[in-house]
Design a protein around this motif. Structure first.
Motif, short mmCIF file in Angstrom:
data_model
loop_
_atom_site.label_atom_id
_atom_site.label_comp_id
_atom_site.label_asym_id
_atom_site.label_seq_id
_atom_site.Cartn_x
_atom_site.Cartn_y
_atom_site.Cartn_z
N GLU A 213 -9.28 5.48 -1.43
CA GLU A 213 -9.42 5.29 0.01
C GLU A 213 -8.21 5.86 0.77
O GLU A 213 -8.37 6.47 1.82
N ASP A 214 -7.03 5.63 0.19
CA ASP A 214 -5.81 6.18 0.80
C ASP A 214 -5.90 7.70 0.88
O ASP A 214 -5.59 8.31 1.91
N TYR B 136 -8.23 8.96 3.47
CA TYR B 136 -7.65 8.92 4.82
C TYR B 136 -6.69 10.09 5.01
O TYR B 136 -6.73 10.79 6.05
N LEU C 42 0.38 3.83 1.39
CA LEU C 42 0.36 4.42 2.74
C LEU C 42 1.36 3.75 3.66
O LEU C 42 1.60 4.24 4.76
N LEU C 43 1.92 2.62 3.25
CA LEU C 43 2.91 2.01 4.11
C LEU C 43 4.21 2.80 3.98
O LEU C 43 5.18 2.39 3.33
N THR C 44 4.17 3.97 4.59
CA THR C 44 5.30 4.89 4.54
C THR C 44 5.29 5.69 5.83
O THR C 44 4.31 5.66 6.56
N ASP C 45 6.41 6.33 6.13
CA ASP C 45 6.43 7.20 7.29
C ASP C 45 5.77 8.53 6.94
O ASP C 45 5.99 9.07 5.86
N LEU C 46 5.00 9.03 7.89
CA LEU C 46 4.25 10.26 7.62
C LEU C 46 5.15 11.37 7.07
O LEU C 46 4.76 12.12 6.18
N LEU D 12 5.56 12.09 3.41
CA LEU D 12 4.47 12.82 2.75
C LEU D 12 4.48 14.30 3.11
O LEU D 12 4.29 15.16 2.24
N LEU E 47 -6.73 13.60 7.80
CA LEU E 47 -5.73 14.00 8.78
C LEU E 47 -5.64 15.52 8.93
O LEU E 47 -5.02 16.02 9.87
N LEU F 200 -3.91 17.61 7.33
CA LEU F 200 -2.52 18.06 7.28
C LEU F 200 -2.17 18.55 5.88
O LEU F 200 -1.31 19.40 5.71
N PHE F 201 -2.84 17.97 4.88
CA PHE F 201 -2.36 18.14 3.51
C PHE F 201 -3.25 19.08 2.70
O PHE F 201 -4.45 19.16 2.91
N SER G 80 0.87 -1.17 0.00
CA SER G 80 0.00 0.00 0.00
C SER G 80 0.91 1.22 0.00
O SER G 80 1.93 1.24 0.70
#
Lengths: 448, 448
Positions: free
Chosen positions: A68-69, A72, A10-14, A17, A76, A78-79, A8
């Motif tokens: 969906e990613d 999400y 999203l399998l990353t460190d915030l 991004l 947050l 943030l973006f 995915s």
């Protein structure tokens, strides 16, 4: 796509991004090169065996943010919408240079070098480190087992205690590359075409009124594949029962392939069991040993000349127990045409795009590696190859046996002292690279 | 189904299937009970914190062989059509008793006890051990970090070096259960509702002409979430630049939340940086420390009274580096109404279905556990609960914060010496269980 990883985006460190939002907003989209390398080998390793590249390349090709990613990420708060739009269309369009899987390598040599627009190269960081880290760590540990086994087959029994189910697939793949002959992991067999194998568990034997019945039932069901576990109650009596059963099965034309010892003093037991089997006229029945094995225990068994024919190796290989992670760093070495680095006490990062040149002695054994700039033309075989350009693979995923063969050749090319962990070679640094390092440090110090 | 694990029924050891073919053929479908427990805690652990149960329960509910799986199994030419038919209709129909996640436990206590028709209980073995092993190992390591941090927030930074991508999700979940406050793992945030957080990388700072520009751009983009990484070139000059930027940002109403130190002598650096921040009128800017942390390094920082406000904890927690696996065994303890066990030198497996009774001292602290038979009614709180019957969950997956609260209460109930690793309590064995063990051993010895 053939990728078996459930990747995915999203399998990353915030922070990958958040940083990338700044890059995108400020139009910092120039090419960045990141180098993945190990500054120092773990304590008990004198070489590393590269693995994990192809799963990574396939994951990079598949890398997408789903609706969906994005929903999400929006939640947050943030973006910015412009950045979420950027992610919606995100594709990895970069270039990947790497050591082919099955290559032996040492400190400071890049395993992977990625050049891509800065946010792309940044966002894939977590993925790149993670996949190379697990497969290389396990392939190296497995290679040490193969070296210790000195020609005897090694089988991967790691699935139950790897760190998660996915890790068991990495471990099966990496250990096969390193020279294991088979795995007990059925899914790994299906996905990678690795031969699958297995024996029986103590619980199986315990479920029957006695060992004979358990052994007979198994032999009848799997006439070509019966390895009897003889240490559920008493290994030597178990061996006697296995012999009795082997006799009865042979009357039906079924040949027992082997017996397995999973506990106790396996060196003594193997000798005793071998004697019993030979005396009973079964010299062809093999002795298979498992239970807490690693390269040290295997070396002990092998040097004792105990009549052990094959090893089942699980947990300690599957999690690379004495070095469960590598100090793999993914470092920015160039951005927008300028070499970059972090200044840090005692830690040197060499800037720029690189190449590793390998030299052999006249007998064909590894002599040394020299790390230079990619454009340099130094003596030796250049090890890093370009696998991906503009986000497209430049070649087909090679069959696993081919990678395995490369690993075997690489391991064979190591002088005895490196193979056996007695010497860890240093990587020579080219003159040009040392000069670039000094210049870059000076340039940075000026603007500090 | 909400399961986030990409479970395949083929992710099993081959022998689970070969043994099960024999069971099915011989109609050995009576209920079997398997007990999952740790015979001995790892060297550096004085307790374990149970985690992984809910992912396991969801995986058990989803456990199916697909057409593709069956086609692969058929291609192995090992299995009979009747058995492949059995697998086609395979559902897990068993009963699961377990320690609720967040329960502290010790040697010999079952974490999970599964009772199901023999082949079902056998086939899920690899899955059961694997998921409980990784989450319990990591939850325990994370709990040690939380204890050492003594109230300061701990954040999971493990994703990049866990053993595979899936392991990073287990690690984020398990560390949150253990008391971590947040994770950098975005997918874990989405899947589990864990707060996500992050700072910035050295590569980010290096991509800008200087630190000020890098810091300013970040602050403007993330006015509520700016933690500045100050050690890319020189931590104290980095702190001065952070102060300068904090001043400029405060003119725009933006407050820098913190600074991060990722290298060097963080105890001395934190003191110096705190002094600079306070002097500049920023007592509210927090100091965040990361880089190679584990419970020992954290304890050292805390006991030095260095002004560190929070910890970012990665690799060593994420792979439970000093104990990367538990000696979790899944042992047959009863089949067809009869207690079962393996006879093995120095290793005792207690037969029968069990319960753990926990006792507290008058001050409410943990006193001892007694392991008895499930039907016994001993003094203390029975810890194992029934979560699944006939393959159906008896309750809803509890919200993660509830599990986290249970873990906090469990950890708080430990006497100081156990919490700090100075004493590992033994589990008392009930009289009835000891008697059953002796009877079972005698019964087995008779038929040997």
């Amino acid at each position: 796509m053939s990728s078996w990883l459930n990747v995915s985006a999203l399998l990353t460190d915030l922070y990958e991004l958040t940083m990338s939002q700044v890059y995108v907003e400020r139009d910092m989209l120039a090419p960045a090169t990141f180098s993945l390398f190990v500054r120092k080998l773990p304590q008990n390793r004198s070489f590393l065996l590269a693995a994990g590249l192809w799963p990574l390349l396939e994951a990079l090709q598949d890398f997408r943010f789903s609706e969906e990613d994005l929903a999400y990420l929006e939640s947050l708060k943030l973006f910015k919408p412009t950045f979420l739009d950027y992610l919606k269309n995100f594709r990895f369009t970069g270039e990947v240079w790497a050591l082919p899987e099955g290559t032996v390598f040492f400190e400071n040599a890049p395993v992977v070098e990625i050049t891509a627009p800065l946010p792309e190269a940044q966002i894939v960081e977590t993925l790149v480190i993670n996949i190379l880290n697990i497969e290389t760590a396990v392939a190296t540990k497995a290679a040490l087992c193969v070296i210790a086994a000195d020609g005897r087959p090694c089988v991967d029994f790691g699935a139950r205690r790897t760190q998660g189910l996915e890790a068991s697939l990495h471990a099966a793949r990496a250990s096969y590359i390193a020279g294991f002959t088979a795995t007990s992991n059925v899914l790994a067999g299906k996905l990678f075409g690795i031969p699958v194998t297995g024996t029986m568990a103590h619980s199986y034997v315990e479920s029957f009124p006695n060992e004979e019945e358990a052994f007979l039932a198994f032999g009848r069901n799997f006439p070509e594949n019966t390895v009897l576990l003889i240490d559920t109650y008493d290994p030597l009596r178990g061996a006697e029962k296995a012999i009795e059963v082997a006799r009865r099965l042979s009357e039906r034309g079924i040949r027992v392939r082997g017996v397995r010892l999973d506990s106790g003093n396996v060196i003594e037991l193997a000798r005793e069991v071998r004697r019993l089997l030979d005396k009973a006229g079964f010299p062809e029945i093999k002795i298979f040993v498992s239970g807490g094995l690693d390269e040290h225990k295997i070396a002990e068994i092998v040097s004792s000349r105990a009549p052990v024919d094959a090893f089942g190796i699980g947990t300690k290989m599957g999690v690379s127990a004495d070095a469960p992670y590598l100090d793999l760093a993914y470092k920015l070495v160039e951005y927008d045409g300028k070499p970059r680095l972090k200044l840090s006490e005692g830690k040197v990062t060499y800037p720029g795009r690189k190449q590793v040149f390998r030299r052999f002695d006249p007998s064909g054994l590894f002599y040394e590696d020299e790390l230079g700039l990619r454009e340099e033309n130094l003596i030796g075989n250049p090890l890093l190859k370009c696998f991906m350009r503009d986000g497209r693979l430049l070649m087909e995923n090679p069959p696993l046996p081919e990678i395995r063969k490369k690993a075997a050749e690489n391991l064979k090319s190591l002088p005895e002292d490196i193979r056996k962990g007695q010497r860890t070679p240093s990587t020579r640094i080219s003159e040009k690279l040392r000069a670039l390092y000094s210049e870059t440090v000076e340039r940075i110090r000026k603007v500090l």
